[in-house]
Each structure stands twice: as structure tokens, then as C-alpha cells.
Motif scaffolding. Structure first.
Motif, PDB file in Angstrom:
ATOM      1  N   GLU A  77       8.466   3.401  -5.837  1.00  0.00           N
ATOM      2  CA  GLU A  77       7.411   3.345  -4.813  1.00  0.00           C
ATOM      3  C   GLU A  77       7.045   1.883  -4.581  1.00  0.00           C
ATOM      4  O   GLU A  77       6.048   1.387  -5.118  1.00  0.00           O
ATOM      5  N   ASN A 119      -5.171  -3.962  -0.351  1.00  0.00           N
ATOM      6  CA  ASN A 119      -4.702  -2.713  -0.958  1.00  0.00           C
ATOM      7  C   ASN A 119      -5.304  -1.507  -0.258  1.00  0.00           C
ATOM      8  O   ASN A 119      -6.477  -1.510   0.133  1.00  0.00           O
ATOM      9  N   GLU A 147       5.650   0.103  -2.236  1.00  0.00           N
ATOM     10  CA  GLU A 147       4.322  -0.244  -1.729  1.00  0.00           C
ATOM     11  C   GLU A 147       3.268  -0.156  -2.836  1.00  0.00           C
ATOM     12  O   GLU A 147       2.374  -1.003  -2.929  1.00  0.00           O
ATOM     13  N   ARG A 148       3.390   0.866  -3.682  1.00  0.00           N
ATOM     14  CA  ARG A 148       2.444   0.998  -4.790  1.00  0.00           C
ATOM     15  C   ARG A 148       2.669  -0.100  -5.818  1.00  0.00           C
ATOM     16  O   ARG A 148       1.719  -0.621  -6.411  1.00  0.00           O
ATOM     17  N   GLU A 168       1.018  -3.178  -4.561  1.00  0.00           N
ATOM     18  CA  GLU A 168      -0.436  -3.127  -4.740  1.00  0.00           C
ATOM     19  C   GLU A 168      -0.823  -3.456  -6.179  1.00  0.00           C
ATOM     20  O   GLU A 168      -1.831  -4.127  -6.423  1.00  0.00           O
TER      21      GLU A 168
END
Length: 537
Positions: free
Chosen positions: A484, A295, A486-487, A490
Motif C-alpha cells: 500500500e 496525510n 500511499e499508506r 503517510e
């Protein structure tokens, strides 16, 4: 400074990093507490130190927890700890955020009842909505209230409101008719009253002269606003949290709030890290940390195993169906009297675990899991099917349900009906399964079936995390549908980290060797993932 002997003993039992956090000078402090690092022990020691050292009077200390379960546990342990050096043990205010806001509103003379049931009102406002749609509306309404701080009048003024905005306006009007408020309104109105009444704010700042906030990574925008408002201007606030365990984005948590506290809100913030995971075996810590270090949105930190950390991490590769591979893991656990847990990404993915427990005639507890056979709609479908003729598969298939839940249950019954020649046989099988469930579902059962979200803060001797297959964990749908991605990925990674770090003795990761989760590929080498049931190096 002369401290009572019991407090000195308590402080001496802490590790140097825990002691540094517990005795940090009053002022804005962030205690970064990884999984299994003794955050509650540290929090209790901090409160004991504040009171016994004369820094704070008991009635000027307030501790805020994320949920009621944590508040009850903290209150009980705190009473025991304070009672060791003060008689009688002083009462310290321990509240959830919503309970604290409710107390503030009551103090201000503001009505806090009736408290509306949001889902009940949403069902009236949108009677055709599915359970998933209601869940999305629930989150959207909370976002409008807690994150965006908008009112129904402001939304209604929009000349071209969207569908969600229209539901919000209708929902708020329905609550207004009752003269009450909903759960989120406790926070919204509590904040508004404090900001509008200087005497009320001064009174509550005095009661929160030393404010301690647990699970700081899970705060939504309004909760953080309330905490910072009460702590100002002295900012004697002690926050405990772990960015690697921020898993409630769908409840409006945002890990960036914790990561940016020093830049956005508390420029003199002191950070104290706890570095030892006392819970997990060393191999579990090694691979969980290796995973979460992928992350980008996280504090750089050190996480170590305790010196005598024993136990193992097993890779269970199997392309069998979920029931079979979960049953194999349950049978593999040692008969040592330890607690056990099967963890999955969703409740739906726990259904095979319940079937496996039934097949093994094994008592289990699954508080948030409702099996299809337990749903009363099943009886409605069977009753309607009885009006037809032919084999059970034909009669069940003839039932037409317009509701989403009913359609899903009909499909489940179709699969179940296949071996039965008469509808009476199918009814008998349903009845027999319900009787077995009534016998095997027990609150005191050794085996727990739960989602990864549902076990936050808990721990078990033996843990199996199932469904670590490509597309399932991380959830391909959750990531792809996020604004989002990618977030979202994570947060999925943090969720896996939380699940893995529930284990005290053994952790078993169950996956399809033909399609392992990308998280496994991040935490293990391809060679390791090809070795069935062997300890990871």
C-alpha cells in the motif's frame, strides 16, 4: 467532591484541555495528545484524580505502556505524585503489554520460561539468511501470530505453503523442542488463557477496573484485543495516543485502529484533545503541522505553540558529502550547554554523523549504531589479507567473503585502505580509530546520534535532521516495495513529523538543494528552500 490540596494544586497547574482529560468521567476516553503536549503529565494527573476522588482503589488501576523505559518513568513519577497526598504512596500496577501478559500467564499457572531468542533460532533454521532477510522473517512471524492468530499446525496443513510459511513451521517446532515460548507468545497465550478461563478473566478485569493505555497509536492487533478484553464490559478505559505519531507499521501498528475505535470497538468513546505543543519553537510547529496535514488518515485537530515559544528553524542546503554537511551543522550550534541530536532515517545514514564527530573529536552517544570499524569481522578480513602480498587495497580485495555482512565490510575496508601503502599502516589506522571511539563514545555525551524511530518520546535543545533528499526521506524503497504505497508514504511523513518535533530550541533540516525531499516541498515554498541557513518565515 472534596479533593486533597496537593491534587487540587496539580490540577490547577494543568491547561484546561489537560484538566478536562484528567478529570473526564469514567468510561471509554481517547486523549489525543500531539507531540510535546504533556501526555505523561496528563496521564499521571488522571491516575491521581481517580484514586484521590474515590473513583478507583489503587489496586484496581492498571496503566500499560509501550516499552519498559516508559513504564519505569511512569512508575517513578507516579510514586512521587501519589506520595504528595497519600502516605505511604499506594502502589499502582504499571506494566508493558508483554509484562502484563506474562503476569496473567503466571497467575494462571502457565509456564513463561524459557523465553526463546527468535533471531538465534532463525539463524539456526536459515543459516544463510542475511540480516535483512532475518528481519523480514521476524516481522512475518509476528504478523502470523499477532495479526492473523494462526498456529504452526494450521499453516502446516496448507498443501502448498510458501517459503515464509515453511520457516514459520520450522521455527515453531524448534521452540516446541525447548518447551518454552517466545516474546509474542506471551500475548498470544495470555489472551487465550483469559478467553478460556472465566475466573481468570474476572480476576484480571477487577485488577484492571480502570485501565489506562499509553501510546495507543502503536498497538498491534493482539495488544488492542487484550486491552479491550480486560476493559469490558464497563469499558472504563483511558487511551492516550496521537495518530500523527504512528510510525511503527513494521511492528504491526496500524493508525486505522486508533482512528476507527469509536466505530469498531467503543461506540460511546469520548474524545478529548490536547492542543498545545509546549516543546517546540513556533516555526517548527507551523511547518511540522503543515507537513503532516498532507496525510489523509488522521484526525482533524488543532496544534498550537505555547505563547512564549521561542527558537528557530534553519534550512541548511548543501550538495557537499554527508560528513561535511553534518560537520558544518554541528559546528554551527551555539555553545550553550544544550543537548544536541543528529537524526537520520536509518542507522546506515548515521555513519557519516559518527565520522563527523570523530573528525571534530567530539564525544557522542549512539546506542544502536555499530560502525564498520567496530565489527570483529574486520579483524578476520585483515588476518586473511595478511596471507597475500602487495598494497593493502590489493590484499583486502583478494579476500573473498560469502556472507553479506563480510562483503559489505570488505568494500568499506577497500575505501579505507587506499591511502595506506602497507597493511601494517591500515591495521594501525583501524586500531587508532577504535581507541578514539572508545574515548569518544560516552553515555553522558551531549551529542546523540539516533534514528527518527529511536527518538520517539525524547527531546533535545538542538536537532538536525539529515538526509532530507529525494529518495532518501521518504525512503523510495520503503514506499515502492509496500503493498500500500500511499499508506507507506503517510507513515514516512509521520516519521518526519516525529523527527522535526524533537527540537526544543533549534531545528536544522539538511538537504541537497538540487534534489530536496518531497516533504520539504510540502512544508516550504520553493523560495524558502533556496535560502541557505536562513530562518523559515
Amino acid at each position: 467532591m472534596s479533593l486533597p490540596a496537593p491534587l487540587l494544586t496539580r490540577l490547577e497547574r494543568l491547561t484546561p484541555d489537560q484538566r478536562a482529560a484528567a478529570t473526564a468521567p469514567p468510561g471509554p476516553t481517547l486523549c489525543v495528545a500531539p507531540a510535546g503536549s504533556g501526555k505523561t503529565t496528563t496521564l499521571i494527573a488522571r491516575i491521581c484524580w481517580l484514586i484521590s476522588s474515590g473513583v478507583a482503589a489503587p489496586d484496581r488501576v492498571t496503566a500499560v505502556t509501550f516499552n519498559k523505559r516508559a513504564a519505569v518513568e511512569l512508575e517513578e513519577r507516579l510514586a512521587t505524585a501519589l506520595g504528595q497526598f497519600l502516605e505511604p504512596a499506594p502502589k499502582v500496577r504499571v506494566r508493558t503489554f508483554h509484562a502484563l501478559a506474562r503476569e496473567i500467564l503466571t497467575d494462571a499457572g502457565h509456564a513463561v520460561e524459557p523465553l526463546a531468542d527468535r533471531l538465534e533460532i532463525l539463524r539456526r533454521v536459515r543459516p544463510r539468511a542475511t540480516a535483512a532477510e532475518l528481519g523480514r522473517l521476524d516481522t512475518a512471524i509476528s504478523r502470523l501470530k499477532l495479526d492473523l492468530a494462526v498456529t504452526a499446525d494450521q499453516v502446516a496443513a496448507d498443501p502448498d505453503p510458501g517459503a515464509t510459511a515453511q520457516v514459520f513451521v520450522e521455527y515453531e517446532r524448534a521452540i516446541a523442542i525447548t518447551g518454552g515460548l517466545d516474546f509474542d507468545d506471551l500475548l498470544v497465550r495470555g489472551l487465550a488463557r483469559l478467553e478460556a478461563a472465566s475466573d481468570l478473566l474476572a480476576r484480571w478485569r477487577e485488577r484492571c477496573s480502570h485501565l489506562l493505555v499509553d501510546e495507543a497509536q502503536d498497538l498491534d492487533r493482539s495488544q488492542l484485543r487484550l486491552a479491550l478484553l480486560l476493559a469490558a464490559p464497563a469499558n472504563r478505559i483511558f487511551l492516550v495516543g496521537d495518530d500523527d505519531q504512528s510510525i511503527y507499521g513494521w511492528r504491526l501498528a496500524d493508525v486505522r485502529r486508533l482512528l476507527s475505535l469509536a466505530e469498531t470497538s467503543l461506540p460511546s468513546l469520548q474524545r478529548v484533545d490536547l492542543v498545545t505543543n509546549f516543546r517546540c519553537p513556533a516555526p517548527v510547529i507551523d511547518r511540522a503541522v503543515r507537513l503532516v496535514e498532507h496525510n489523509q488518515e488522521r484526525f482533524a485537530k488543532t496544534i498550537l505553540a505555547r505563547d512564549d515559544a521561542t527558537g528557530s528553524l534553519l534550512l541548511a542546503r548543501s550538495n557537499a558529502d554527508d560528513v561535511e554537511r553534518i560537520g558544518a551543522v554541528i559546528r554551527s550550534w551555539p555553545d550553550d550547554g544544550g543537548t544536541r541530536a543528529v537524526l537520520a532515517r536509518t542507522n546506515r545514514e548515521l555513519l557519516p554523523a559518527a565520522v563527523a564527530a570523530l573528525q571534530l573529536d567530539l564525544p557522542f552517544t549512539a546506542p544502536d549504531l555499530v560502525l564498520p570499524v567496530e565489527n570483529p569481522i574486520v579483524d578476520e578480513i585483515l588476518t586473511e589479507a595478511a596471507r597475500g602480498s602487495g598494497p593493502p587495497v590489493v590484499t583486502v580485495a583478494s579476500v573473498r567473503r560469502t556472507d553479506w555482512e563480510g562483503r559489505q565490510l570488505r568494500q568499506a575496508l577497500l575505501a579505507w585502505a587506499a591511502p595506506h601503502r602497507r597493511l601494517e599502516d591500515l591495521r594501525a589506522a583501524v586500531s587508532e580509530t577504535r581507541e578514539r571511539l572508545a574515548r569518544l563514545r560516552r553515555d553522558d555525551a551531549q551529542l546523540v546520534l539516533a534514528t527518527a524511530h529511536g527518538t520517539k518520546g525524547l527531546e533535545f535543545d538542538h536537532v538536525a535532521v539529515v538526509g532530507l533528499d529525494a529518495g532518501r526521506f521518504p525512503s523510495a524503497r520503503t514506499v515502492s516495495e509496500s503493498a500500500e504505497p500511499e499508506r507507506a508514504l503517510e507513515e514516512e511523513r509521520r516519521l518526519a513529523y516525529v523527527a522535526w518535533t524533537r527540537a526544543r530550541r533549534t531545528l536544522t533540516l539538511v538537504f541537497d538543494p538540487g534534489a530536496p525531499s518531497e516533504f520539504l516541498l510540502e512544508a516550504f515554498s520553493p523560495h524558502e528552500l533556496g535560502v541557505t541557513g536562513q530562518p523559515a518565515s
